[in-house]
Design a protein around this motif. Structure first.
Motif, PDB file in Angstrom:
ATOM      1  N   MET A 178      47.686  55.710  35.665  1.00 22.64           N
ATOM      2  CA  MET A 178      48.731  55.003  36.396  1.00 22.64           C
ATOM      3  C   MET A 178      48.243  54.604  37.785  1.00 22.64           C
ATOM      4  SD  MET A 178      52.576  56.341  37.303  1.00 22.64           S
ATOM      5  CE  MET A 178      51.958  57.735  38.241  1.00 22.64           C
ATOM      6  N   GLY A 179      48.576  53.383  38.206  1.00 18.15           N
ATOM      7  CA  GLY A 179      48.176  52.937  39.536  1.00 18.15           C
ATOM      8  C   GLY A 179      48.678  51.541  39.838  1.00 18.15           C
ATOM      9  N   THR A 180      48.099  50.942  40.899  1.00 18.12           N
ATOM     10  CA  THR A 180      48.487  49.612  41.353  1.00 18.12           C
ATOM     11  C   THR A 180      47.244  48.747  41.491  1.00 18.12           C
ATOM     12  OG1 THR A 180      50.339  50.556  42.589  1.00 18.12           O
ATOM     13  CG2 THR A 180      49.687  48.318  43.149  1.00 18.12           C
ATOM     14  N   VAL A 181      47.326  47.543  40.986  1.00 14.59           N
ATOM     15  CA  VAL A 181      46.199  46.619  41.041  1.00 14.59           C
ATOM     16  C   VAL A 181      46.004  46.143  42.487  1.00 14.59           C
ATOM     17  CG1 VAL A 181      45.288  44.401  40.233  1.00 14.59           C
ATOM     18  CG2 VAL A 181      46.594  45.878  38.670  1.00 14.59           C
ATOM     19  N   VAL A 182      44.783  46.317  42.997  1.00 13.02           N
ATOM     20  CA  VAL A 182      44.475  45.868  44.363  1.00 13.02           C
ATOM     21  C   VAL A 182      43.491  44.697  44.363  1.00 13.02           C
ATOM     22  CG1 VAL A 182      44.973  48.107  45.404  1.00 13.02           C
ATOM     23  CG2 VAL A 182      42.642  47.611  44.615  1.00 13.02           C
ATOM     24  N   GLU A 183      42.876  44.442  43.232  1.00 16.57           N
ATOM     25  CA  GLU A 183      41.973  43.294  43.107  1.00 16.57           C
ATOM     26  C   GLU A 183      41.986  42.828  41.662  1.00 16.57           C
ATOM     27  OE1 GLU A 183      37.199  42.190  43.568  1.00 16.57           O
ATOM     28  OE2 GLU A 183      38.042  43.921  44.670  1.00 16.57           O
ATOM     29  N   ALA A 184      42.074  41.515  41.480  1.00 19.38           N
ATOM     30  CA  ALA A 184      42.063  40.937  40.140  1.00 19.38           C
ATOM     31  C   ALA A 184      41.509  39.519  40.242  1.00 19.38           C
ATOM     32  CB  ALA A 184      43.467  40.931  39.540  1.00 19.38           C
ATOM     33  N   GLY A 185      40.250  39.353  39.852  1.00 16.91           N
ATOM     34  CA  GLY A 185      39.616  38.036  39.958  1.00 16.91           C
ATOM     35  C   GLY A 185      38.112  38.170  39.978  1.00 16.91           C
ATOM     36  N   TRP A 186      37.495  37.149  40.533  1.00 17.44           N
ATOM     37  CA  TRP A 186      36.032  37.121  40.565  1.00 17.44           C
ATOM     38  C   TRP A 186      35.499  38.127  41.574  1.00 17.44           C
ATOM     39  CZ3 TRP A 186      32.648  35.320  37.287  1.00 17.44           C
ATOM     40  CH2 TRP A 186      31.302  35.250  37.661  1.00 17.44           C
ATOM     41  N   GLY A 187      34.485  38.900  41.127  1.00 16.44           N
ATOM     42  CA  GLY A 187      33.932  39.941  41.986  1.00 16.44           C
ATOM     43  C   GLY A 187      32.439  39.854  42.146  1.00 16.44           C
ATOM     44  N   GLY A 226      48.951  43.741  43.096  1.00 13.75           N
ATOM     45  CA  GLY A 226      50.268  44.292  43.407  1.00 13.75           C
ATOM     46  C   GLY A 226      51.027  44.790  42.199  1.00 13.75           C
ATOM     47  N   GLN A 227      50.506  44.512  41.017  1.00 12.73           N
ATOM     48  CA  GLN A 227      51.193  44.937  39.794  1.00 12.73           C
ATOM     49  C   GLN A 227      50.942  46.413  39.516  1.00 12.73           C
ATOM     50  OE1 GLN A 227      50.321  42.445  36.423  1.00 12.73           O
ATOM     51  NE2 GLN A 227      51.070  43.970  34.932  1.00 12.73           N
ATOM     52  N   SER A 228      51.989  47.114  39.106  1.00  9.97           N
ATOM     53  CA  SER A 228      51.853  48.515  38.704  1.00  9.97           C
ATOM     54  C   SER A 228      51.442  48.572  37.246  1.00  9.97           C
ATOM     55  CB  SER A 228      53.171  49.269  38.896  1.00  9.97           C
ATOM     56  OG  SER A 228      53.518  49.310  40.264  1.00  9.97           O
ATOM     57  N   VAL A 229      50.544  49.479  36.926  1.00 11.97           N
ATOM     58  CA  VAL A 229      50.070  49.639  35.561  1.00 11.97           C
ATOM     59  C   VAL A 229      50.218  51.097  35.152  1.00 11.97           C
ATOM     60  CG1 VAL A 229      48.481  47.682  35.636  1.00 11.97           C
ATOM     61  CG2 VAL A 229      47.699  49.953  36.362  1.00 11.97           C
ATOM     62  N   THR A 230      50.302  51.321  33.862  1.00 10.07           N
ATOM     63  CA  THR A 230      50.440  52.669  33.302  1.00 10.07           C
ATOM     64  C   THR A 230      49.256  52.970  32.402  1.00 10.07           C
ATOM     65  OG1 THR A 230      51.754  51.793  31.474  1.00 10.07           O
ATOM     66  CG2 THR A 230      52.955  52.597  33.399  1.00 10.07           C
ATOM     67  N   PRO A 231      49.040  54.245  32.077  1.00 13.62           N
ATOM     68  CA  PRO A 231      47.901  54.595  31.225  1.00 13.62           C
ATOM     69  C   PRO A 231      47.941  53.850  29.895  1.00 13.62           C
ATOM     70  CG  PRO A 231      48.850  56.556  32.191  1.00 13.62           C
ATOM     71  CD  PRO A 231      49.782  55.435  32.512  1.00 13.62           C
TER      72      PRO A 231
END
Length: 257
Positions: free
Chosen positions: A168-177, A207-212
């Motif tokens: 469980m957590g929150t997305v802080v980066e999503a894209g090109w790395g 900013g999206q919350s995710v679950t296991p």
């Protein structure tokens, strides 16, 4: 010589007069009711045994008493029925209340169990690729990595394989790395970070919350990659260079790897 009866105040009454007077006296006594006191015992007894005239009053009293008893009995029966009905109503109300309490307690117990199960699920960790294995270990050496060693581990995965958040957590980066290609970085609920690189597609946003076990993308070979796989890192911070052993990290959270 003939005798004549003297006249005047000294003259005695004749027999006829005395009889007439007696009859008159008796009539007067009978009229005033004195005869009752002067009558002989025989006459009194005879008077006592004369039949009493039946006026119907006794029968009316008896009938009235019987009707009153019936009304009283009916009233008592109705009162008992009312008491029984009230007692039954109270018993039914109490039974209903207890049943409602049992239903409520059972519902609350189910809700508590569901919350506990959900809490446990949210705190569990899982593999980022189901049924996979580690194809490149942590700190493996090679010139393909800018740091001189592998900062994460690689999971074997064909292109397009489902990739999920390990916890469980929150997305802080999503894209090109950069060298990581399409990548996702998640700040975990315990303050650590996990990174997923070389993805062919991304299905979450910052900013999206995710679950296991929630899907975050699909594996690929974007960025600095020699073929389809998933690069997975565990970090103490969001920045490059704060990496820790991913296998030890997953095992510490109960994941068999």
């Amino acid at each position: 010589m003939a005798f004549t009866r003297a006249t005047g105040k000294h003259r005695g009454p004749s027999r006829l007069s005395r009889r007439s007077a007696g009859v008159a006296s008796v009539a007067a006594i009978a009229t005033t009711g004195v005869i009752g006191t002067l009558a002989s015992p025989a006459l009194a007894a005879e008077a006592d045994i004369r039949p009493v005239e039946d006026t119907g009053l006794t029968q009316a009293i008896v009938a009235s008493d019987s009707l009153a008893d019936q009304i009283g009995a009916q009233a008592d029966a109705q009162q008992q029925e009312a008491a029984l009905a009230a007692e039954q109503a109270r018993a039914e109300a109490e039974a209903k209340r207890k049943a409602e309490v049992r239903v409520k307690e059972a519902r609350e117990a189910r809700e508590r169990a569901a919350r506990e199960a959900e809490r446990k699920r949210l705190l569990t960790y899982t593999l980022p690729v189901a049924g996979s294995y580690v194809s490149t270990s942590y700190h493996a050496g090679g010139g393909q990595w800018s740091s001189g060693s592998h900062t994460g581990i690689d999971f074997h995965a064909a292109s397009g394989t489902k990739v999920v958040a390990v916890g469980m957590g929150t997305v802080v980066e999503a894209g090109w790395g950069g060298a990581y290609g399409n990548n996702v970085v998640i700040r975990m609920h315990d303050g650590t970070y996990t990174q997923y690189g070389h993805l062919s597609s991304i299905s979450v946003s910052v900013g999206q919350s995710v679950t296991p076990g929630q899907q975050i993308g699909r594996s690929g070979s974007t960025g600095n990659s020699s073929g389809p796989h998933l690069h997975f890192e565990a970090r103490t911070g969001a920045d490059y260079g704060s990496d820790i052993d991913p296998i030890a990290y997953l095992r510490a959270h109960g994941v068999a790897v």
